[in-house]
Design an enzyme around this catalytic site. Structure first.
Site, mmCIF file in Angstrom:
data_model
loop_
_atom_site.group_PDB
_atom_site.id
_atom_site.type_symbol
_atom_site.label_atom_id
_atom_site.label_comp_id
_atom_site.label_asym_id
_atom_site.label_seq_id
_atom_site.Cartn_x
_atom_site.Cartn_y
_atom_site.Cartn_z
ATOM 1 C CD GLU A 139 -2.694 -1.370 2.477
ATOM 2 O OE1 GLU A 139 -2.644 -0.486 3.335
ATOM 3 O OE2 GLU A 139 -3.393 -2.389 2.593
ATOM 4 C CD GLU A 177 -4.449 -8.091 1.968
ATOM 5 O OE1 GLU A 177 -5.323 -7.384 2.491
ATOM 6 O OE2 GLU A 177 -3.232 -7.819 2.035
HETATM 7 O O1 G3I Z 1 -3.630 -8.746 19.224
HETATM 8 C C1 G3I Z 1 -4.268 -7.597 19.808
HETATM 9 C C2 G3I Z 1 -4.982 -7.987 21.070
HETATM 10 O O2 G3I Z 1 -4.045 -8.424 22.006
HETATM 11 C C3 G3I Z 1 -5.778 -6.775 21.580
HETATM 12 O O3 G3I Z 1 -6.518 -7.151 22.677
HETATM 13 C C4 G3I Z 1 -6.713 -6.251 20.489
HETATM 14 C C5 G3I Z 1 -7.448 -4.992 20.944
HETATM 15 O O4 G3I Z 1 -7.863 -4.225 19.834
HETATM 16 O O5 G3I Z 1 -5.949 -5.931 19.365
HETATM 17 C C6 G3I Z 1 -5.265 -7.056 18.815
HETATM 18 O O6 G3I Z 1 -4.540 -6.657 17.696
HETATM 19 C C7 G3I Z 1 -5.303 -6.369 16.518
HETATM 20 C C8 G3I Z 1 -4.836 -7.326 15.431
HETATM 21 O O7 G3I Z 1 -5.455 -7.002 14.212
HETATM 22 C C9 G3I Z 1 -5.141 -8.784 15.755
HETATM 23 O O8 G3I Z 1 -6.517 -8.978 15.827
HETATM 24 C C10 G3I Z 1 -5.013 -4.934 16.110
HETATM 25 O O9 G3I Z 1 -5.589 -4.054 17.082
HETATM 26 C C11 G3I Z 1 -5.620 -4.668 14.752
HETATM 27 O O10 G3I Z 1 -5.191 -3.365 14.310
HETATM 28 C C12 G3I Z 1 -5.129 -5.693 13.759
HETATM 29 O O11 G3I Z 1 -5.774 -5.446 12.540
HETATM 30 C C13 G3I Z 1 -5.213 -6.067 11.389
HETATM 31 C C14 G3I Z 1 -4.789 -4.979 10.415
HETATM 32 O O12 G3I Z 1 -4.397 -5.564 9.183
HETATM 33 C C15 G3I Z 1 -3.610 -4.156 10.941
HETATM 34 O O13 G3I Z 1 -2.494 -4.980 11.126
HETATM 35 C C16 G3I Z 1 -6.284 -6.968 10.794
HETATM 36 O O14 G3I Z 1 -6.526 -8.071 11.664
HETATM 37 C C17 G3I Z 1 -5.815 -7.489 9.429
HETATM 38 O O15 G3I Z 1 -6.876 -8.195 8.810
HETATM 39 C C18 G3I Z 1 -5.418 -6.313 8.562
HETATM 40 O O16 G3I Z 1 -4.937 -6.832 7.342
HETATM 41 C C19 G3I Z 1 -4.664 -5.874 6.318
HETATM 42 C C20 G3I Z 1 -3.533 -6.410 5.479
HETATM 43 O O17 G3I Z 1 -2.422 -6.657 6.307
HETATM 44 C C21 G3I Z 1 -3.156 -5.430 4.371
HETATM 45 N N1 G3I Z 1 -4.312 -5.117 3.556
HETATM 46 C C22 G3I Z 1 -5.474 -4.642 4.287
HETATM 47 C C23 G3I Z 1 -5.874 -5.643 5.388
HETATM 48 C C24 G3I Z 1 -7.075 -5.129 6.119
HETATM 49 O O18 G3I Z 1 -6.774 -3.949 6.829
#
Ligand code: G3I
Length: 386
Positions: free
Chosen positions: A191, A296
């Site tokens: 991105e 994705e």
């Molecule tokens: O693991 C922590 C947990 O300990 C905590 O309690 C909780 C509270 O919010 O957060 C958890 O972490 C989250 C993590 O996902 C695991 O669930 C983060 O807040 C959250 O920001 C994170 O979101 C991920 C996001 O990327 C940012 O990394 C999404 O699951 C994931 O699906 C998303 O994937 C992205 C691709 O990498 C790139 N393309 C877009 C796609 C969607 O945004």
């Protein structure tokens, strides 16, 4: 070597011209007719008589592309609960490529400078190997999931150029080096571009300018010369953004670095993008001799702003959802010679980033982990496609 370079240059020139010929994002990219090309409807023939009762997605697609899914740590843990044990079975049955949804991101592996946490990523790579699956590395350079220490100094300002480059190099060496020979390819950058084709104003760009991107690819190539190098992004159906990716491919080629594939995230909605958008997208990459991957894939029917189906999908919407997935899958089959992987962003509806603030139904398996009707049709279409 020279011949190869000229072929690349010719492909790039043709690709650029095809894009420039597009005055707006939805305009079709015209191309000379290729008599060997499959018919527009995807060449799916008659699928009525094909028996897929003992078939799996990866088997049906074995001559086409890898079938992938993004996974969480729960998907690979030892002694899983019944739910996750069942999801592991679905994974083993239908998929042959895995992407870590979060476990390989910078904030998971090195949230604190010099403190590396590889437990989850290691477990995923082990699981993939034990089950004969390819593991994909996601992702090294991304403006999200990036700890502040990488780019912020003690006073809250930006670190200097050399510090950022050192941080990038240390991280890439450690992570890519650890999995050398065990990861099929890395989403090196994710991105990077805005919809208008300009560079996203990430800390990387702010501090280092455009050169950070080339540097990142060089660092990965040095750390593991044999792994595949990918660029991953969303909505490349928008022409200016696609042009920016084409430019990047050219810049890398000038420096002797060949991108192995461009990842199209394919987060979709019920009305957008259109199948034609994707057909055009594939034509553009094909014209420049570039492989692509669906990285994705998911299809949303609702959102947190408008949580309209909390108790299940109405039958007519469900039917439309299945048909739309099948329609896109048929376009993927049509371009199977340039598509190396088709991956969904999750396995079953029970776990998806698209459920944030709503009940969504974006994936190929439902909340009980049963395959949705389109899965059978996709297998039939793949088997019918010669
Ligand atoms: O693991 C922590 C947990 O300990 C905590 O309690 C909780 C509270 O919010 O957060 C958890 O972490 C989250 C993590 O996902 C695991 O669930 C983060 O807040 C959250 O920001 C994170 O979101 C991920 C996001 O990327 C940012 O990394 C999404 O699951 C994931 O699906 C998303 O994937 C992205 C691709 O990498 C790139 N393309 C877009 C796609 C969607 O945004």
């Amino acid at each position: 070597m020279k011949i190869k370079y000229y072929m690349y240059a010719a492909c790039l020139f043709l690709g650029m011209n095809l894009l420039t010929a597009c005055s707006d994002d939805d305009a079709p990219v015209t191309e000379p007719t290729d008599p060997t090309e499959k018919p527009d409807e995807g060449n799916n023939g008659n699928t009525e008589d094909i028996d897929v009762s003992n078939m799996t997605l990866k088997e049906a697609c074995k001559d086409k592309f890898l079938v992938g899914a993004a996974i969480t740590y729960d998907d690979v843990k030892d002694n899983p609960t019944d739910f996750w044990a069942n999801e592991q079975e679905v994974l083993k049955k239908h998929f042959n490529a895995l992407t870590a949804e979060g476990a390989m991101k910078w904030n998971k592996i090195q949230n604190e400078k010099g403190v590396y946490t590889f437990d989850e990523a290691d477990a995923m790579v082990d699981f993939a190997e034990r089950n004969g699956m390819k593991m994909i590395g996601h992702c090294l350079i991304w403006h999200t999931a990036l700890p502040d220490w990488v780019w912020k100094n003690k006073n809250g300002g930006d670190v200097d150029k050399q510090t950022l480059l050192n941080n990038m190099r240390d991280h890439i060496n450690k992570v890519v080096g650890r999995y050398k020979g065990r990861i099929l390819g890395w989403d090196v950058a994710n991105e990077v571009f805005n919809d208008d084709g300009t560079y996203r104003n990430s800390p990387y760009y702010r501090i280092l300018g455009e050169k950070y991107l080339i540097e990142a690819y060089k660092m990965v190539k040095e750390a593991d010369p044999d792994c595949e190098l990918y660029y991953n992004d969303f909505q490349l159906e928008f022409t200016p953004k696609r042009k920016a990716v084409l430019r990047l491919i050219g810049q890398l080629r000038e420096r002797g670095i060949e991108l192995d594939a461009v990842g199209l995230q394919a987060h979709m909605w019920m009305t957008t993008p259109s199948v034609e958008n994707y057909d055009n997208l594939f034509q553009s990459f094909k014209a420049m001799g570039m492989k692509v991957m669906i990285t994705e894939w998911d299809l949303s029917v609702t959102s947190k702003e408008n949580d309209i189906y909390p108790n299940g999908l109405p039958k007519d919407i469900d039917a439309k959802w299945n048909q739309r997935m099948l329609d896109f899958f048929k376009v993927f089959l049509k371009y199977d010679e340039i598509i190396t992987r088709v991956a969904t962003w999750g396995v079953s509806d029970s776990h998806s980033w698209k459920n944030e603030g709503c009940t969504n139904y974006p994936l190929l398996f439902d909340r009980q982990q049963n395959a949705k009707p389109c899965v059978e049709e996709m297998m039939k279409a793949a088997l019918a496609d010669k």
